[in-house]
Design an enzyme around this catalytic site. Sequence first.
Site, PDB file in Angstrom:
ATOM      1  N   ARG A   5      32.939  38.980  39.324  1.00 57.64           N
ATOM      2  CA  ARG A   5      34.342  39.335  39.100  1.00 57.64           C
ATOM      3  C   ARG A   5      35.095  38.216  38.375  1.00 57.64           C
ATOM      4  NH1 ARG A   5      38.241  40.474  44.183  1.00 57.64           N
ATOM      5  NH2 ARG A   5      37.505  42.593  43.928  1.00 57.64           N
TER       6      ARG A   5
ATOM      7  N   ARG B 246      38.240  33.011  39.714  1.00 54.80           N
ATOM      8  CA  ARG B 246      39.140  32.391  40.691  1.00 54.80           C
ATOM      9  C   ARG B 246      38.405  31.311  41.487  1.00 54.80           C
ATOM     10  NH1 ARG B 246      41.532  37.518  43.620  1.00 54.80           N
ATOM     11  NH2 ARG B 246      40.800  36.375  45.414  1.00 54.80           N
TER      12      ARG B 246
ATOM     13  N   ARG C  60      34.661  33.904  53.122  1.00 52.28           N
ATOM     14  CA  ARG C  60      35.638  35.016  53.071  1.00 52.28           C
ATOM     15  C   ARG C  60      35.055  36.266  53.727  1.00 52.28           C
ATOM     16  NH1 ARG C  60      37.205  35.715  47.127  1.00 52.28           N
ATOM     17  NH2 ARG C  60      38.695  37.232  47.904  1.00 52.28           N
TER      18      ARG C  60
ATOM     19  N   ARG D 191      45.699  41.687  57.628  1.00 58.18           N
ATOM     20  CA  ARG D 191      44.326  41.189  57.653  1.00 58.18           C
ATOM     21  C   ARG D 191      43.928  40.738  59.051  1.00 58.18           C
ATOM     22  NH1 ARG D 191      43.978  39.482  51.830  1.00 58.18           N
ATOM     23  NH2 ARG D 191      41.824  38.976  51.363  1.00 58.18           N
TER      24      ARG D 191
ATOM     25  N   LYS E  75      39.680  47.432  46.561  1.00 55.56           N
ATOM     26  CA  LYS E  75      41.022  47.909  46.950  1.00 55.56           C
ATOM     27  C   LYS E  75      42.122  47.490  45.971  1.00 55.56           C
ATOM     28  CE  LYS E  75      41.625  44.316  50.482  1.00 55.56           C
ATOM     29  NZ  LYS E  75      40.650  43.401  49.851  1.00 55.56           N
TER      30      LYS E  75
END
Length: 230
Positions: A122, A155, A166, A88, A13
């Site tokens: 990522r 990250r 998560r 969220r 997204k």
Amino acid sequence: MKKIFLGAPGSGKGSYASRIAPKRNIPHISTGELFRKNIEEETEIGIKAKEFMDNGDLVPDEIVIEMLKNRIENEDCQNGFILDGFPRTIPQAEKLAEITDIDIAVNMDVPDAIIIKRISSRVTCKDCGEIFNIITHKPKEDGICDKCQGEVITRPDQKPEIIQNRLKVYEEQTAPLIDFYKNKGILQNVTCNDFYKSVDEMAEKVLDTILSFTKNATNPIKKIIETNKQ
Ligand code: AMP
């Protein structure tokens, strides 16, 4: 047009929002990015948010709602925006509905196996938040952002145990938003079953979905029929 991009971490997204927002001339608002900026600048919000983020948990609703409300009151949001990572939780969505009307919620529907593969490969630009993938979308120069020349890093919340939390938090607290927006008649699903499909190609697919929804939205009966088909 006021748009929400929904989806699990790693569903794409943020990458799609960063490509579509400039084309539509509206801001891309990522609450994750806003928090990361606040952490870097050591603001009160940043200090409060850091521990939740490092553990892969959600920052409490009252903190994120206040931050988001201030952001969308800015002049640049008058013609619309793309919200990435907000809401969220159901209480956040209810609060947002009190503040403004949302036109469309696009849900990135991606199988778990692809999500896990994507998220673990990522890397992100420390400065502008641009997202890369070391398998499918590498920075042109190793460790350097194509967009702003900033440093590209993994990250802290991309570690395997944090990723697992998560995803659990997403299932429990965020996935119910799919039905929330479906019931409002503004949900559109975009499916991606192919790990190697390019980000640009997927962003085009998302934009096409938005544009055809806008066209159909002028005909309320057609809109109801299309929504019920999903
Ligand atoms: P993201 O960059 O969207 O993956 O967000 C990174 C982290 O920021 C999340 O794991 C949460 O800790 C926090 N965060 C971002 N948006 C929200 C939100 N709407 N509600 C609560 N926490 C959030």
